[in-house]
Design an enzyme around this catalytic site. Structure first.
Site, PDB file in Angstrom:
ATOM      1  N   ASN A 106     -13.468  42.888  13.355  1.00 39.51           N
ATOM      2  CA  ASN A 106     -14.010  42.599  14.680  1.00 39.51           C
ATOM      3  C   ASN A 106     -14.288  43.919  15.403  1.00 39.51           C
ATOM      4  O   ASN A 106     -13.383  44.738  15.570  1.00 39.51           O
ATOM      5  CB  ASN A 106     -13.016  41.748  15.464  1.00 39.51           C
ATOM      6  N   ASP A 112     -15.604  44.193  18.553  1.00 45.28           N
ATOM      7  CA  ASP A 112     -15.747  44.017  20.005  1.00 45.28           C
ATOM      8  C   ASP A 112     -15.230  45.215  20.791  1.00 45.28           C
ATOM      9  O   ASP A 112     -15.789  45.586  21.833  1.00 45.28           O
ATOM     10  CB  ASP A 112     -14.992  42.771  20.477  1.00 45.28           C
ATOM     11  N   ARG A 143     -18.444  52.430  30.558  1.00 45.00           N
ATOM     12  CA  ARG A 143     -19.313  53.374  31.264  1.00 45.00           C
ATOM     13  C   ARG A 143     -20.752  52.865  31.413  1.00 45.00           C
ATOM     14  O   ARG A 143     -21.607  53.595  31.897  1.00 45.00           O
ATOM     15  CB  ARG A 143     -19.325  54.719  30.525  1.00 45.00           C
ATOM     16  N   HIS A 178     -17.843  38.759  19.115  1.00 42.84           N
ATOM     17  CA  HIS A 178     -17.706  37.655  20.074  1.00 42.84           C
ATOM     18  C   HIS A 178     -18.693  37.896  21.205  1.00 42.84           C
ATOM     19  O   HIS A 178     -18.523  38.812  22.000  1.00 42.84           O
ATOM     20  CB  HIS A 178     -16.269  37.600  20.597  1.00 42.84           C
ATOM     21  N   ARG A 181     -19.515  36.854  24.446  1.00 40.54           N
ATOM     22  CA  ARG A 181     -18.934  36.079  25.539  1.00 40.54           C
ATOM     23  C   ARG A 181     -19.993  35.725  26.577  1.00 40.54           C
ATOM     24  O   ARG A 181     -20.988  36.418  26.724  1.00 40.54           O
ATOM     25  CB  ARG A 181     -17.796  36.855  26.193  1.00 40.54           C
ATOM     26  N   HIS A 226     -18.433  42.725  26.573  1.00 39.37           N
ATOM     27  CA  HIS A 226     -18.461  43.783  25.552  1.00 39.37           C
ATOM     28  C   HIS A 226     -19.712  43.685  24.678  1.00 39.37           C
ATOM     29  O   HIS A 226     -20.650  44.441  24.878  1.00 39.37           O
ATOM     30  CB  HIS A 226     -17.165  43.832  24.729  1.00 39.37           C
ATOM     31  N   GLU A 255     -18.494  34.784  16.902  1.00 39.44           N
ATOM     32  CA  GLU A 255     -17.570  33.995  17.708  1.00 39.44           C
ATOM     33  C   GLU A 255     -18.251  33.658  19.027  1.00 39.44           C
ATOM     34  O   GLU A 255     -18.880  34.525  19.642  1.00 39.44           O
ATOM     35  CB  GLU A 255     -16.282  34.771  17.974  1.00 39.44           C
ATOM     36  N   THR A 315      -8.158  38.480  26.472  1.00 38.18           N
ATOM     37  CA  THR A 315      -8.596  38.121  25.134  1.00 38.18           C
ATOM     38  C   THR A 315      -8.363  36.630  24.969  1.00 38.18           C
ATOM     39  O   THR A 315      -7.756  35.994  25.837  1.00 38.18           O
ATOM     40  CB  THR A 315      -7.834  38.934  24.063  1.00 38.18           C
ATOM     41  N   HIS A 337      -5.902  36.993  14.991  1.00 39.33           N
ATOM     42  CA  HIS A 337      -5.446  37.236  16.359  1.00 39.33           C
ATOM     43  C   HIS A 337      -4.071  37.899  16.342  1.00 39.33           C
ATOM     44  O   HIS A 337      -3.093  37.327  15.874  1.00 39.33           O
ATOM     45  CB  HIS A 337      -5.389  35.966  17.206  1.00 39.33           C
ATOM     46  N   GLY A 394      -9.295  43.080  14.593  1.00 35.59           N
ATOM     47  CA  GLY A 394     -10.099  44.018  15.356  1.00 35.59           C
ATOM     48  C   GLY A 394      -9.306  45.092  16.061  1.00 35.59           C
ATOM     49  O   GLY A 394      -9.399  46.276  15.737  1.00 35.59           O
ATOM     50  N   HIS A 395      -8.484  44.700  17.031  1.00 30.31           N
ATOM     51  CA  HIS A 395      -7.832  45.667  17.916  1.00 30.31           C
ATOM     52  C   HIS A 395      -7.013  46.705  17.165  1.00 30.31           C
ATOM     53  O   HIS A 395      -7.110  47.908  17.441  1.00 30.31           O
ATOM     54  CB  HIS A 395      -6.957  44.933  18.932  1.00 30.31           C
TER      55      HIS A 395
END
EC number: 2.6.99.2
Length: 238
Positions: A7, A9, A18, A43, A45, A50, A70, A100, A190, A212-213
């Protein structure tokens, strides 16, 4: 061995902080693939916090693996996905104020709406997944609606320790076997990181892990290509 969906994102999060043009998630998707990513997850959104619309179309045109989009089950996202034609769509719940995704999609209590929604996506040859909590009633409803995949929410597992984490792991294992028995392909994601991923990856019928993170965090120290490669190594060691 479970596959790895990366991921990206959080790459877009840095850019949007920025409101500029860098870092470009499209470029980093290329690095993730060099590191061994089996798919790229994004994702889109509703608030576009993002990933942006330009990202999804450029990614569709440039990545060499598969694209997992997603999104919330809204009419806007349905139109976008049918135009984009990603390899598969993962339907997720979405709240404007959340940092999230906080929980799984309530498939059980939205069967009629989701069945029509899923059928519309599948009519465009898009495979569809539901991001759900590890609960048999949600799995049953996912199967009845016609989802191709489910993605089991591992956030609770990731936030627990010791015996509590073990209990949650057993729930995920049991849910994965149950889902396979009724004909669903099982993904998970997740909160997974370099410390907790191996037990989830070792589940026999696990198809793909979406992470991802933790990968992006590790990439700040070692670069994205190496961070992905390290995660792939962990997933492959059972």
């Amino acid at each position: 061995m479970a596959k790895l969906g990366v991921n990206i994102d959080h790459i877009a999060n840095v850019r949007q902080a920025r409101q500029t043009v860098e870092p470009d998630p499209v470029q980093f998707a290329f690095l993730a693939e060099l590191g061994g990513a089996d798919s790229i997850t994004i994702h889109l959104r509703e608030d576009r916090r993002h990933i942006q619309d330009r990202d999804i179309y450029l990614l569709k045109d440039t990545i060499k693996t598969k694209l997992n989009l997603e999104m919330a089950a809204t009419e806007e996202m349905l139109r976008i996905s049918k135009k984009l034609l990603p390899d598969y769509v993962t339907l997720v719940p979405e709240k404007r104020k959340e940092i999230t995704t906080e929980g799984g999609l309530d498939v059980k209590n939205n069967e009629k709406y989701l069945k029509n929604y899923v059928n519309s996506l599948k009519s465009s040859n898009i495979e569809v997944s539901a991001f759900i909590d590890p609960a048999n009633d949600q799995i049953n409803s996912s199967g009845e609606i016609g989802f191709d995949f489910i993605e089991l929410h591992t956030g609770k597992y990731a936030g627990l320790k010791g015996q509590d984490q073990y209990v949650e792991l057993q729930k995920i294992i049991e849910s994965s076997y149950y889902a396979v028995d009724i004909g669903l392909i099982v993904n998970a994601g997740h909160g997974l990181n370099y410390q907790n991923v191996k037990k989830i990856a070792s589940i026999n019928n696990m198809n793909e892990l979406n992470i991802g993170h933790s990968i992006v965090s590790r990439a700040l120290a070692v670069g994205l290509e190496r961070a992905v490669r390290e995660m792939k190594t962990l997933i492959s060691i059972n």
